[in-house]
Design an enzyme around this catalytic site. Structure first.
Site, mmCIF file in Angstrom:
data_model
loop_
_atom_site.group_PDB
_atom_site.id
_atom_site.type_symbol
_atom_site.label_atom_id
_atom_site.label_comp_id
_atom_site.label_asym_id
_atom_site.label_seq_id
_atom_site.Cartn_x
_atom_site.Cartn_y
_atom_site.Cartn_z
ATOM 1 N N GLY A 1 -15.294 -17.469 5.566
ATOM 2 C CA GLY A 1 -14.471 -16.753 6.531
ATOM 3 C C GLY A 1 -14.549 -15.252 6.357
ATOM 4 N N GLY A 2 -13.577 -14.546 6.963
ATOM 5 C CA GLY A 2 -13.597 -13.092 6.931
ATOM 6 C C GLY A 2 -13.542 -12.514 5.536
ATOM 7 C CE LYS B 1 -16.252 -19.532 9.822
ATOM 8 N NZ LYS B 1 -14.787 -19.307 9.740
ATOM 9 C CG ASP C 1 -11.200 -5.436 1.965
ATOM 10 O OD1 ASP C 1 -10.206 -4.894 1.439
ATOM 11 O OD2 ASP C 1 -11.184 -5.890 3.117
ATOM 12 C CG ASN D 1 -10.761 -1.882 3.976
ATOM 13 O OD1 ASN D 1 -11.727 -1.122 4.029
ATOM 14 N ND2 ASN D 1 -10.129 -2.130 2.848
ATOM 15 C CB SER E 1 -0.963 -0.001 1.193
ATOM 16 O OG SER E 1 -1.922 -1.028 1.049
ATOM 17 C CE LYS F 1 -8.801 -6.110 6.271
ATOM 18 N NZ LYS F 1 -9.176 -6.690 4.972
#
Length: 487
Positions: free
Chosen positions: A351-352, A377, A327, A310, A241, A289
């Protein structure tokens, strides 16, 4: 303006001179330890005249240094010659007084500035600042403190100390990942220089080369008026970044710098960062996050629905932070121009990372099914967005999906030979998208490509989500090409 100082850590004068010659066009100073000098070879000493901005450091760590101090005390012409090559001499405060007093007396006699160097462990409280002030002797000496901040608290203490030392000539040589932003922001707080390392000598992420300081961070341009942005995470020094955002500031002519902040306490950093180091906006990466959300004053819908933040932007009027998630913008960028509404999407993983993908596809009106190794999940995420769900072993039931998105870490380097689905009959008219970008083609994408499917990886996701962050930070929209994307 803070200067770029090359660390010359080789054991011989010849090796150090070779390094300074290699980097002469990108440095302002070069720090060479006196231990590499040999007074019996005066012809070699003459070669020091070619060194730009020489700092000759006496640390007391070698026999050679002791010998040269004794030689200088006996030979006025040798002293005149050697000090004539120097811009500064650095004298370790732990040197025996008979050596340090002599060196200081000689240097000042020849009009050479003296840097007193000491080593300190945290915490860096008021006693630390007081010691620097005392060593300066009312500005007679510059002071270099070699420090090793071990956490966010100590990192912030160094920023607080720097703010109170702007009237003095000083250097914080901060070691380790937590020290990088302290070094990079030297110019904002009146520091003399930052140490850089030759490419061959860099052995850790926190050691930056002169080219990185000059070309990525535009280090010499950083001043008291420079706005500070950055990224918080743990670890963070691998992030690309800074390369993207600093290039954007240069393109737009914005007086700003984007730096990596290694952070183990994001709440403390968000509380103190604006005051102590002037930070105005931050990218947030793992594992923070979710941790930043409780300290936000304003929470965007994207953060609310995805459950992760984020991007945070500081409001100077309210003294609070607003949180966003870009994102999902990054994920959608490669799909621009593709009609998605009403079409089917299969998301591998719950997941995340999958949350921002599902949010993005939900906003596009796609018919989504989430499959995961743990069906609980998948069921939980599906219930939040009203989508279908299943076990990942049943992914073959959804081969008519127009878009198949791989969001797990399976296939990421070094596990490059694995795929979350062993077999899958892709729709040849569809798209396979893996958010992993190293390797460029995961096993999953190789399978899709062999089936004649159009494939995408996550390489543009980082850049495009950063593009949206840049807009949130600065209020300006950059051409995508500035971040290496197609317009």
């Amino acid at each position: 303006m803070a200067l770029i100082c090359l660390n010359c850590g080789e054991s011989t004068l010849t090796s150090n001179l070779k390094i300074t010659e290699e980097y002469k066009d990108t440095i302002d100073l070069a720090d060479i330890n006196a231990g590499c000098l040999n007074t019996e070879e005066p012809d070699k000493l003459d070669r020091l005249s070619a060194v730009k901005g020489l700092i000759l450091s006496f640390s007391g760590g070698s026999v050679s240094e002791t010998e040269i101090v004794k030689a200088l005390s006996d030979d006025v012409e040798l002293s005149r010659k050697l000090f004539g090559y120097c811009s500064y001499i650095s004298v370790d405060v732990d040197l025996p007084p008979e050596y340090s007093d002599l060196l200081i007396s000689l240097a000042e006699g020849f009009g050479i500035a003296v840097i007193k160097t000491f080593y300190a462990d945290g915490p860096y409280s008021k006693d630390f600042s007081d010691r620097i002030t005392a060593l300066s002797e009312n500005g007679r000496f510059a002071v270099r403190a070699v420090v090793s901040p071990k956490n966010t608290k100590e990192q912030l203490q160094l920023f607080e100390a720097a703010a109170g030392l702007s009237c003095l000539d000083y250097v914080f040589e901060a070691l380790g990942d937590y020290g990088v932003p302290v070094n990079l922001l030297s110019g904002k707080f009146g520091g003399l220089y930052m140490k850089a390392f030759s490419e061959d000598s860099c052995s850790a992420h926190w050691q930056l080369t002169p080219e990185q300081l000059k070309d990525i961070y535009r280090f010499r341009n950083i001043s008291q008026t420079t706005s500070v942005y950055g990224i918080i995470g743990n670890p963070v020094m691998h992030s690309k970044s800074p390369f993207l955002h600093n290039g954007g500031y240069e393109h737009s002519g914005i007086d700003a710098v984007y730096v990596p902040f290694q952070t183990d306490n994001p709440g403390l950093f968000l509380e103190k960062g604006p005051e102590l180091c002037g930070v105005r906006g931050l990218s947030v990466t793992v594992p923070h996050k979710q941790a930043v959300i409780p300290v936000l004053n304003v929470i965007d819908d994207s953060v609310e629905r995805i459950g992760a933040c984020n991007t945070v932007v500081y409001d100077q009027d309210s003294h609070g932070w607003a949180g966003y998630n870009t994102d999902w913008h990054g994920f959608l960028y490669p799909l621009n121009g593709t009609e998605l509404k009403g079409k089917t999407a299969l998301v591998l993983g719950a997941g995340g990372a999958s949350r921002s993908v599902v949010y993005a596809l939900f906003r596009k009106g796609m018919d989504i099914t989430i499959v995961n190794r743990s069906v609980d999940k998948a069921r939980s995420l599906a219930s939040e967005f009203g989508t279908g769900y299943d076990e990942i072993k049943n992914a073959g039931k959804y081969t008519d999906s127009f878009l198949v998105v791989q969001t797990t870490s399976v296939g990421m380097s070094p596990d490059v030979g694995s795929s979350p689905v062993a077999e899958y009959n892709f729709d040849s008219n569809g798209i396979a998208y893996d958010i992993i970008y190293i390797p460029e083609k995961t096993k999953f994408l190789q399978m899709a490509e062999a089936a004649g499917v159009h494939i995408m990886n996550g390489s543009s996701m980082l850049a495009s989500q950063g593009l949206e962050q840049f807009r949130l930070f600065t209020g300006e929209s950059l051409p995508p090409s500035v971040f290496g994307l197609q317009d």
